[in-house]
Design a protein around this motif. Structure first.
Motif, PDB file in Angstrom:
ATOM      1  N   VAL A 138       4.049   2.152   2.382  1.00 54.38           N
ATOM      2  CA  VAL A 138       5.007   3.218   2.089  1.00 54.38           C
ATOM      3  C   VAL A 138       4.240   4.525   2.015  1.00 54.38           C
ATOM      4  CG1 VAL A 138       6.804   4.047   0.533  1.00 54.38           C
ATOM      5  CG2 VAL A 138       6.365   1.586   0.727  1.00 54.38           C
ATOM      6  N   GLY A 139       4.639   5.517   2.827  1.00 55.24           N
ATOM      7  CA  GLY A 139       3.938   6.786   2.833  1.00 55.24           C
ATOM      8  C   GLY A 139       4.880   7.959   2.723  1.00 55.24           C
ATOM      9  N   HIS A 140       4.441   8.997   2.027  1.00 56.38           N
ATOM     10  CA  HIS A 140       5.247  10.201   1.834  1.00 56.38           C
ATOM     11  C   HIS A 140       4.565  11.412   2.446  1.00 56.38           C
ATOM     12  CE1 HIS A 140       6.185  13.808  -0.835  1.00 56.38           C
ATOM     13  NE2 HIS A 140       7.315  13.590  -0.186  1.00 56.38           N
ATOM     14  N   SER A 141       5.337  12.241   3.160  1.00 57.34           N
ATOM     15  CA  SER A 141       4.831  13.482   3.733  1.00 57.34           C
ATOM     16  C   SER A 141       3.694  13.186   4.715  1.00 57.34           C
ATOM     17  CB  SER A 141       4.388  14.421   2.607  1.00 57.34           C
ATOM     18  OG  SER A 141       4.117  15.710   3.092  1.00 57.34           O
ATOM     19  N   TYR A 142       2.518  13.806   4.541  1.00 53.92           N
ATOM     20  CA  TYR A 142       1.384  13.470   5.397  1.00 53.92           C
ATOM     21  C   TYR A 142       1.029  11.991   5.263  1.00 53.92           C
ATOM     22  CZ  TYR A 142      -0.040  18.182   6.904  1.00 53.92           C
ATOM     23  OH  TYR A 142      -0.118  19.410   7.500  1.00 53.92           O
ATOM     24  N   GLY A 143       1.352  11.401   4.118  1.00 48.75           N
ATOM     25  CA  GLY A 143       1.112   9.975   3.930  1.00 48.75           C
ATOM     26  C   GLY A 143       1.971   9.123   4.846  1.00 48.75           C
ATOM     27  N   ILE A 201       0.818  -1.210   0.000  1.00 52.55           N
ATOM     28  CA  ILE A 201       0.000   0.000   0.000  1.00 52.55           C
ATOM     29  C   ILE A 201       0.851   1.259   0.000  1.00 52.55           C
ATOM     30  CG2 ILE A 201      -1.784   1.262   1.269  1.00 52.55           C
ATOM     31  CD1 ILE A 201      -2.572  -1.483   2.503  1.00 52.55           C
ATOM     32  N   PHE A 202       0.531   2.184  -0.914  1.00 52.40           N
ATOM     33  CA  PHE A 202       1.213   3.460  -1.029  1.00 52.40           C
ATOM     34  C   PHE A 202       0.249   4.568  -0.587  1.00 52.40           C
ATOM     35  CE2 PHE A 202       3.211   0.526  -3.828  1.00 52.40           C
ATOM     36  CZ  PHE A 202       4.538   0.905  -3.982  1.00 52.40           C
ATOM     37  N   ILE A 203       0.749   5.508   0.229  1.00 49.77           N
ATOM     38  CA  ILE A 203      -0.093   6.605   0.708  1.00 49.77           C
ATOM     39  C   ILE A 203       0.618   7.929   0.430  1.00 49.77           C
ATOM     40  CG2 ILE A 203      -1.364   7.568   2.640  1.00 49.77           C
ATOM     41  CD1 ILE A 203      -1.295   4.854   3.990  1.00 49.77           C
ATOM     42  N   GLY A 204       0.011   8.735  -0.430  1.00 45.41           N
ATOM     43  CA  GLY A 204       0.599  10.010  -0.819  1.00 45.41           C
ATOM     44  C   GLY A 204       0.286  11.126   0.161  1.00 45.41           C
ATOM     45  N   GLY A 205       0.986  12.247   0.020  1.00 42.55           N
ATOM     46  CA  GLY A 205       0.852  13.366   0.939  1.00 42.55           C
ATOM     47  C   GLY A 205      -0.099  14.446   0.452  1.00 42.55           C
ATOM     48  N   PHE A 206      -0.006  15.610   1.097  1.00 41.44           N
ATOM     49  CA  PHE A 206      -0.875  16.737   0.800  1.00 41.44           C
ATOM     50  C   PHE A 206      -0.658  17.209  -0.640  1.00 41.44           C
ATOM     51  CE2 PHE A 206      -1.746  21.410   1.134  1.00 41.44           C
ATOM     52  CZ  PHE A 206      -3.105  21.291   1.309  1.00 41.44           C
ATOM     53  N   GLN A 264       0.373 -10.902  -4.249  1.00 39.42           N
ATOM     54  CA  GLN A 264       0.332  -9.559  -3.684  1.00 39.42           C
ATOM     55  C   GLN A 264      -0.630  -8.681  -4.474  1.00 39.42           C
ATOM     56  OE1 GLN A 264       4.164  -7.276  -4.783  1.00 39.42           O
ATOM     57  NE2 GLN A 264       4.719  -9.432  -5.069  1.00 39.42           N
ATOM     58  N   VAL A 265      -1.321  -7.800  -3.768  1.00 32.66           N
ATOM     59  CA  VAL A 265      -2.184  -6.809  -4.401  1.00 32.66           C
ATOM     60  C   VAL A 265      -1.732  -5.436  -3.931  1.00 32.66           C
ATOM     61  CG1 VAL A 265      -4.189  -8.302  -4.694  1.00 32.66           C
ATOM     62  CG2 VAL A 265      -3.875  -7.081  -2.540  1.00 32.66           C
ATOM     63  N   ARG A 266      -2.043  -4.419  -4.738  1.00 29.24           N
ATOM     64  CA  ARG A 266      -1.582  -3.069  -4.446  1.00 29.24           C
ATOM     65  C   ARG A 266      -2.741  -2.089  -4.281  1.00 29.24           C
ATOM     66  NH1 ARG A 266       3.995  -1.253  -7.222  1.00 29.24           N
ATOM     67  NH2 ARG A 266       5.094  -3.210  -7.114  1.00 29.24           N
ATOM     68  N   ALA A 267      -2.394  -0.960  -3.641  1.00 37.35           N
ATOM     69  CA  ALA A 267      -3.353   0.122  -3.500  1.00 37.35           C
ATOM     70  C   ALA A 267      -2.584   1.427  -3.404  1.00 37.35           C
ATOM     71  CB  ALA A 267      -4.216  -0.080  -2.261  1.00 37.35           C
ATOM     72  N   CYS A 268      -3.240   2.518  -3.779  1.00 37.44           N
ATOM     73  CA  CYS A 268      -2.621   3.837  -3.709  1.00 37.44           C
ATOM     74  C   CYS A 268      -3.676   4.826  -3.216  1.00 37.44           C
ATOM     75  CB  CYS A 268      -2.084   4.253  -5.079  1.00 37.44           C
ATOM     76  SG  CYS A 268      -1.168   5.804  -5.090  1.00 37.44           S
ATOM     77  N   TYR A 269      -3.428   5.431  -2.064  1.00 39.68           N
ATOM     78  CA  TYR A 269      -4.396   6.320  -1.432  1.00 39.68           C
ATOM     79  C   TYR A 269      -3.833   7.728  -1.250  1.00 39.68           C
ATOM     80  CZ  TYR A 269      -7.045   2.145   0.060  1.00 39.68           C
ATOM     81  OH  TYR A 269      -7.762   0.974   0.092  1.00 39.68           O
ATOM     82  N   ALA A 270      -4.742   8.675  -1.076  1.00 45.77           N
ATOM     83  CA  ALA A 270      -4.371   9.992  -0.589  1.00 45.77           C
ATOM     84  C   ALA A 270      -4.217   9.891   0.925  1.00 45.77           C
ATOM     85  CB  ALA A 270      -5.443  11.018  -0.953  1.00 45.77           C
ATOM     86  N   TRP A 271      -3.469  10.792   1.496  1.00 47.91           N
ATOM     87  CA  TRP A 271      -3.144  10.732   2.928  1.00 47.91           C
ATOM     88  C   TRP A 271      -4.373  10.710   3.831  1.00 47.91           C
ATOM     89  CZ3 TRP A 271      -4.293  14.902   6.269  1.00 47.91           C
ATOM     90  CH2 TRP A 271      -4.808  16.031   5.628  1.00 47.91           C
ATOM     91  N   ASP A 272      -5.478  11.320   3.377  1.00 47.72           N
ATOM     92  CA  ASP A 272      -6.686  11.377   4.189  1.00 47.72           C
ATOM     93  C   ASP A 272      -7.809  10.545   3.586  1.00 47.72           C
ATOM     94  OD1 ASP A 272      -7.145  12.878   1.977  1.00 47.72           O
ATOM     95  OD2 ASP A 272      -8.098  14.551   3.014  1.00 47.72           O
ATOM     96  N   GLY A 273      -7.448   9.592   2.740  1.00 43.04           N
ATOM     97  CA  GLY A 273      -8.466   8.747   2.132  1.00 43.04           C
ATOM     98  C   GLY A 273      -9.285   9.457   1.077  1.00 43.04           C
TER      99      GLY A 273
END
Length: 267
Positions: free
Chosen positions: A136-141, A66-71, A95-104
Motif C-alpha cells: 500500500v503506497g501513498h503519493s510518491y509512495g 508493506i506500507f510506503i509513505g510519500g514525500f 504475516q510480517v509488516r514494514a513501513c518505508y519512506a517513498w525513496d527508502g
C-alpha cells in the motif's frame, strides 16, 4: 534505523519539506495514535520512532504487508498512522509488516531510488520463496509501489497493490502503468475537485484514474469522510478506508476481498 543525510542533501531537501509541511494541515498537531492489535512487529509510537522506517523483518513468513509513505512523510507521519492502525490481514499464514519512506529513507529528490525497499523484499523472498506481497503506497509512495515491483528480481507469489492518490513526474516511474506480476491493483485518486491544499500533489504529477488498474476509486474534495473532514491528498487514512459513493466500497475493503479471493497467505 538512523538516517544520516549528507549536508548538501539536507540543504536541498529543507525548502521542499517545509513547503510540504506548510501546505499540509495539522503538521503541528499531535495525531491520534491507535495501534491495531496483533500487528507484528509491534510498531513503536514515540515521536522519533514514528519518523523512522520499519524495515521488513528477515524471517520465515507467508506474507509481507508493506506500507510506503510519500514525500515529507517522515516529517508529517500521516501514512505512518495508517500503518499503525490498519488491522492484520485475515489470513491463515504468518504475516510480517514494514513501513518505508517513498525513496527508502534517502531523503533527497536528486537521488531518488527504491533500491533499499526492493533489496529488502528480495532478501525476504529468498528466505521465503513464493511468499505473497501486499503493498500500500501513498503519493510518491504509490509510484514507489509499482517501481519496486517493476524492478524486483525475485519472484513473489500473489501480489496485491493499493495506490492512494499516486504522484510521480519521473519518466522511470512510468506513471499509471501496471507492473508485471501484479494480481490485483486498487487505485484511489482525488478528482474532479481537489482541495486547495492539494497543490503539492498537483505539482508533483498526479496519476488520477489509471486504465490498467483493476478498480479505480474516486474522491472529491467537496465530499467529507466519516470524521467530517474533506477528502484531500494529505489524508491517506480517509482515502484508504473511506467509502467511494459510486462504488459503495473502500480501498481497504477491496484489498481484503482480493486477499481472500487470491488465497493470500495460503501456500
Amino acid at each position: 534505523m538512523n538516517i544520516n543525510y549528507p549536508h548538501w542533501c539536507r540543504k536541498a531537501l529543507a525548502p521542499a519539506v517545509l513547503l510540504g509541511a506548510v501546505l499540509s494541515s495539522g503538521c503541528s498537531q499531535q495525531q491520534q495514535q491507535i495501534v491495531a492489535p496483533g500487528i507484528y512487529p509491534e510498531p513503536e509510537t514515540d515521536f522519533i520512532s514514528r519518523r523512522l522506517q520499519v524495515r521488513l523483518p528477515q524471517e520465515k513468513a507467508d506474507v509481507a504487508f508493506i506500507f510506503i509513505g510519500g514525500f515529507a512523510e517522515q516529517v508529517l507521519s500521516r501514512f505512518r498512522a495508517v500503518y499503525e492502525s490498519t488491522p492484520v490481514l485475515p489470513i491463515k499464514g504468518k504475516q510480517v509488516r514494514a513501513c518505508y519512506a517513498w525513496d527508502g529513507g534517502r531523503g533527497c529528490l536528486l537521488a531518488h531510488s527504491t533500491s533499499l525497499i526492493r533489496k529488502d523484499i528480495e532478501k525476504f523472498l529468498t528466505l521465503n520463496p513464493g511468499a505473497d506481497l501486499v503493498l500500500v503506497g501513498h503519493s510518491y509512495g504509490g509510484a514507489a509501489v509499482m517501481d519496486v515491483l517493476r524492478h524486483l528480481k525475485a519472484e513473489p507469489g500473489k501480489v496485491v497493490a493499493v495506490t492512494l492518490d499516486a504522484v510521480s513526474c519521473r519518466e522511470r516511474s512510468y506513471p499509471g502503468e501496471r507492473a508485471k506480476g501484479v494480481d490485483y491493483w486498487i487505485n484511489v485518486y482525488c478528482s474532479p475537485y481537489r482541495h486547495p491544499k492539494d497543490l503539492v500533489a498537483m505539482v508533483g504529477g498526479q496519476w488520477k484514474e489509471c486504465e490498467q488498474a483493476d478498480v479505480n476509486l474516486c474522491f472529491s474534495g467537496q465530499e467529507r469522510d466519516d470524521k467530517d473532514r474533506r477528502y484531500q491528498h494529505a489524508r491517506p487514512d480517509s482515502l484508504f478506508t473511506g467509502t467511494d459513493n459510486a462504488a459503495n466500497t473502500s480501498a481497504h475493503a477491496l484489498m481484503l476481498q482480493a486477499c481472500k479471493r487470491l488465497n493470500v497467505g495460503n501456500r
